[in-house]
Design an enzyme around this catalytic site. Structure first.
Site, PDB file in Angstrom:
ATOM      1  N   GLU A   1     144.372 -31.316 -16.660  1.00  0.00           N
ATOM      2  CA  GLU A   1     145.301 -30.711 -15.720  1.00  0.00           C
ATOM      3  C   GLU A   1     146.714 -31.276 -15.899  1.00  0.00           C
ATOM      4  O   GLU A   1     147.711 -30.548 -15.859  1.00  0.00           O
ATOM      5  CB  GLU A   1     144.844 -30.938 -14.270  1.00  0.00           C
ATOM      6  CG  GLU A   1     143.500 -30.318 -13.938  1.00  0.00           C
ATOM      7  CD  GLU A   1     142.353 -31.304 -14.088  1.00  0.00           C
ATOM      8  OE1 GLU A   1     141.443 -31.292 -13.249  1.00  0.00           O
ATOM      9  OE2 GLU A   1     142.367 -32.102 -15.064  1.00  0.00           O
TER      10      GLU A   1
ATOM     11  N   ALA B   1     111.050 -37.839 -45.956  1.00  0.00           N
ATOM     12  CA  ALA B   1     111.137 -38.560 -47.230  1.00  0.00           C
ATOM     13  C   ALA B   1     109.806 -38.433 -47.952  1.00  0.00           C
ATOM     14  O   ALA B   1     108.776 -38.120 -47.351  1.00  0.00           O
ATOM     15  CB  ALA B   1     111.469 -40.036 -46.988  1.00  0.00           C
TER      16      ALA B   1
ATOM     17  N   ALA C   1     106.656 -40.132 -50.216  1.00  0.00           N
ATOM     18  CA  ALA C   1     105.860 -41.329 -49.964  1.00  0.00           C
ATOM     19  C   ALA C   1     106.574 -42.585 -50.456  1.00  0.00           C
ATOM     20  O   ALA C   1     106.416 -43.672 -49.890  1.00  0.00           O
ATOM     21  CB  ALA C   1     104.491 -41.197 -50.630  1.00  0.00           C
TER      22      ALA C   1
ATOM     23  N   SER D   1     114.810 -39.713 -49.992  1.00  0.00           N
ATOM     24  CA  SER D   1     115.188 -38.735 -48.973  1.00  0.00           C
ATOM     25  C   SER D   1     116.508 -38.028 -49.256  1.00  0.00           C
ATOM     26  O   SER D   1     116.881 -37.116 -48.515  1.00  0.00           O
ATOM     27  CB  SER D   1     115.283 -39.429 -47.606  1.00  0.00           C
ATOM     28  OG  SER D   1     116.281 -40.437 -47.626  1.00  0.00           O
TER      29      SER D   1
ATOM     30  N   ARG E   1     128.267 -35.199 -35.088  1.00  0.00           N
ATOM     31  CA  ARG E   1     128.776 -36.547 -34.827  1.00  0.00           C
ATOM     32  C   ARG E   1     130.139 -36.491 -34.138  1.00  0.00           C
ATOM     33  O   ARG E   1     130.422 -37.268 -33.227  1.00  0.00           O
ATOM     34  CB  ARG E   1     128.886 -37.337 -36.136  1.00  0.00           C
ATOM     35  CG  ARG E   1     127.560 -37.745 -36.742  1.00  0.00           C
ATOM     36  CD  ARG E   1     127.777 -38.577 -38.005  1.00  0.00           C
ATOM     37  NE  ARG E   1     126.525 -38.927 -38.644  1.00  0.00           N
ATOM     38  CZ  ARG E   1     126.416 -39.627 -39.762  1.00  0.00           C
ATOM     39  NH1 ARG E   1     127.521 -40.041 -40.380  1.00  0.00           N
ATOM     40  NH2 ARG E   1     125.229 -39.909 -40.280  1.00  0.00           N
TER      41      ARG E   1
ATOM     42  N   LEU F   1     127.117 -44.201 -41.089  1.00  0.00           N
ATOM     43  CA  LEU F   1     127.157 -43.537 -39.772  1.00  0.00           C
ATOM     44  C   LEU F   1     128.590 -43.268 -39.321  1.00  0.00           C
ATOM     45  O   LEU F   1     128.876 -43.239 -38.124  1.00  0.00           O
ATOM     46  CB  LEU F   1     126.412 -44.361 -38.710  1.00  0.00           C
ATOM     47  CG  LEU F   1     124.930 -44.623 -38.992  1.00  0.00           C
ATOM     48  CD1 LEU F   1     124.327 -45.450 -37.861  1.00  0.00           C
ATOM     49  CD2 LEU F   1     124.154 -43.321 -39.159  1.00  0.00           C
TER      50      LEU F   1
ATOM     51  N   ARG G   1     133.085 -38.093 -41.359  1.00  0.00           N
ATOM     52  CA  ARG G   1     133.782 -37.684 -42.575  1.00  0.00           C
ATOM     53  C   ARG G   1     134.131 -36.194 -42.509  1.00  0.00           C
ATOM     54  O   ARG G   1     133.326 -35.386 -42.084  1.00  0.00           O
ATOM     55  CB  ARG G   1     132.907 -37.958 -43.801  1.00  0.00           C
ATOM     56  CG  ARG G   1     132.564 -39.432 -43.977  1.00  0.00           C
ATOM     57  CD  ARG G   1     131.699 -39.688 -45.191  1.00  0.00           C
ATOM     58  NE  ARG G   1     130.374 -39.104 -45.067  1.00  0.00           N
ATOM     59  CZ  ARG G   1     129.361 -39.680 -44.411  1.00  0.00           C
ATOM     60  NH1 ARG G   1     129.544 -40.844 -43.801  1.00  0.00           N
ATOM     61  NH2 ARG G   1     128.173 -39.091 -44.359  1.00  0.00           N
TER      62      ARG G   1
ATOM     63  N   GLY H   1     115.086 -43.157 -37.116  1.00  0.00           N
ATOM     64  CA  GLY H   1     113.948 -42.573 -37.775  1.00  0.00           C
ATOM     65  C   GLY H   1     112.770 -42.230 -36.891  1.00  0.00           C
ATOM     66  O   GLY H   1     112.874 -42.139 -35.657  1.00  0.00           O
TER      67      GLY H   1
END
Length: 357
Positions: A46, A156, A158, A162, A178, A198, A201, A291
């Protein structure tokens, strides 16, 4: 009001602990002032719109996405500013849930002789301010769980490979998520396995979200990207009371903020207490990126308000790592349910959004 809501969205992720408010001043069919809450939460939307309109605000109509505040904080109340500027009418989307204002801002306007219309596009405003409302009424931020997985729900192989299951378009969309959240959160396993930064970008000079890592005993590598950037980008480490004192001191020396969280019956940080601790520090919107074990604990505790999935057109099989850890369910009726609100193609992948029912 729709335009004011669009303006307010510019402040998402930048204004906590305040709400991201948008305001438009109109007179004789012309827009005289536009404003939205600025980074850090001040000035309010405002005030920004009034400053742009100047003397033209007298006799104008103000469209505001949340009831103008009525309390004195670090700045005077917006309800008083609107009245002082001579605004003739205020159109408000919803009442402020903060007890310092709730209803009082609207009443101040009426007492000042200003015409008041409320609950315009209220449903959309409630979505826009859901994080702020959650912090005020529940004491915790609104929590979105983001999962990027294969078609069969694996994050991912085994062996732990990932990068990358989803494509560049999906990863850019995650950066957008983000940018609109106050904090991005991961568990210790993800921090160790992926060594994520984290950071934000591709979104210009916006403030990066707070990085939150949940690790009971702070078993995190001291040479990680998080460690190297702890002094430049806020890093909050949520740990248990049994975290070694030398690890606490080492991370504090790097610039991280340490937050002790009570442990649950499973001897891990209690998810409800975790979210209350984040809310107590002012966060309104948190994006959890995994995770699997952290995701499972948050879902089981019932604190996940929204699911956002990015599904890729490949399968990794039963030997792949699941996106969510064990939930301990014995019947379908025990499984938490979410309702699909949106789905769309993102590059070669599928993005789907689900809200808690």
């Amino acid at each position: 009001m729709a335009r004011a809501l669009s303006l307010g969205a510019r402040g998402q992720g930048q204004v906590w602990p305040n709400p991201a408010v948008g305001c438009i001043l109109v007179k004789n069919g012309r827009v005289l002032g536009r404003g939205w809450t600025q980074p850090g939460g001040r000035p309010h939307g405002e005030v920004m719109a009034l400053a742009q309109a100047g003397a033209g605000a007298r006799g104008a109509t103000a469209y505001v996405t949340l009831e103008p505040c009525a309390h004195f904080g670090k700045t005077p109340p917006c309800a008083g500013a609107l009245a002082k500027a001579g605004v003739a009418r205020v159109v408000s989307a919803m009442q402020d849930p903060d007890p310092r204002t709730a209803g009082q801002g609207h009443q101040h306007l009426v007492d000042a002789g200003i015409s008041l219309t409320t609950n315009v596009l209220r449903d959309k405003a409630e979505v826009a301010h859901a994080g702020f409302t959650s912090r005020i009424l529940k004491g915790r931020p609104r929590l979105t769980l983001k999962l990027a997985a294969s078609f069969d729900g694996r994050i991912a192989t085994a062996s732990g490979e990932s990068k990358w299951i989803t494509g560049p378009a999906a990863r850019h969309a995650v950066q957008g998520l983000r940018a609109s959240h106050d904090a991005v959160m991961v568990g210790a396993g993800t921090a160790r396995a992926d060594d994520p930064a984290l950071t934000l970008r591709g979104y210009g000079n916006r403030e990066a979200p707070v990085r939150v890592v949940v690790s009971r005993r702070l078993a995190l590598p001291a040479d990680s990207q998080l460690a190297r950037s702890a002094a430049e980008v806020p890093l909050w480490l949520c740990h248990g009371r049994d975290a070694p004192a030398e690890r606490i001191a080492a991370w504090q020396a790097l610039g991280a903020t340490l937050i002790e969280v009570p442990l649950g019956d499973d001897r891990h940080p209690d998810p409800t207490a975790l979210m209350q601790a984040l809310g107590g520090r002012g966060l309104t919107r948190v994006l959890c990126e995994g995770g699997g074990m952290l995701a499972a604990s948050l879902v089981s505790a019932g604190v996940v308000d929204q699911l956002i999935g990015f599904s890729a057109g490949l399968m990794l099989g039963a030997e792949g790592q699941p996106s969510v850890g064990p939930l301990g369910l014995s019947a379908l009726a025990e499984a938490p349910r979410y309702s699909l609100t949106e789905s769309r193609k993102i590059g070669p992948d599928l993005m789907h959004i689900w809200d808690k029912t």
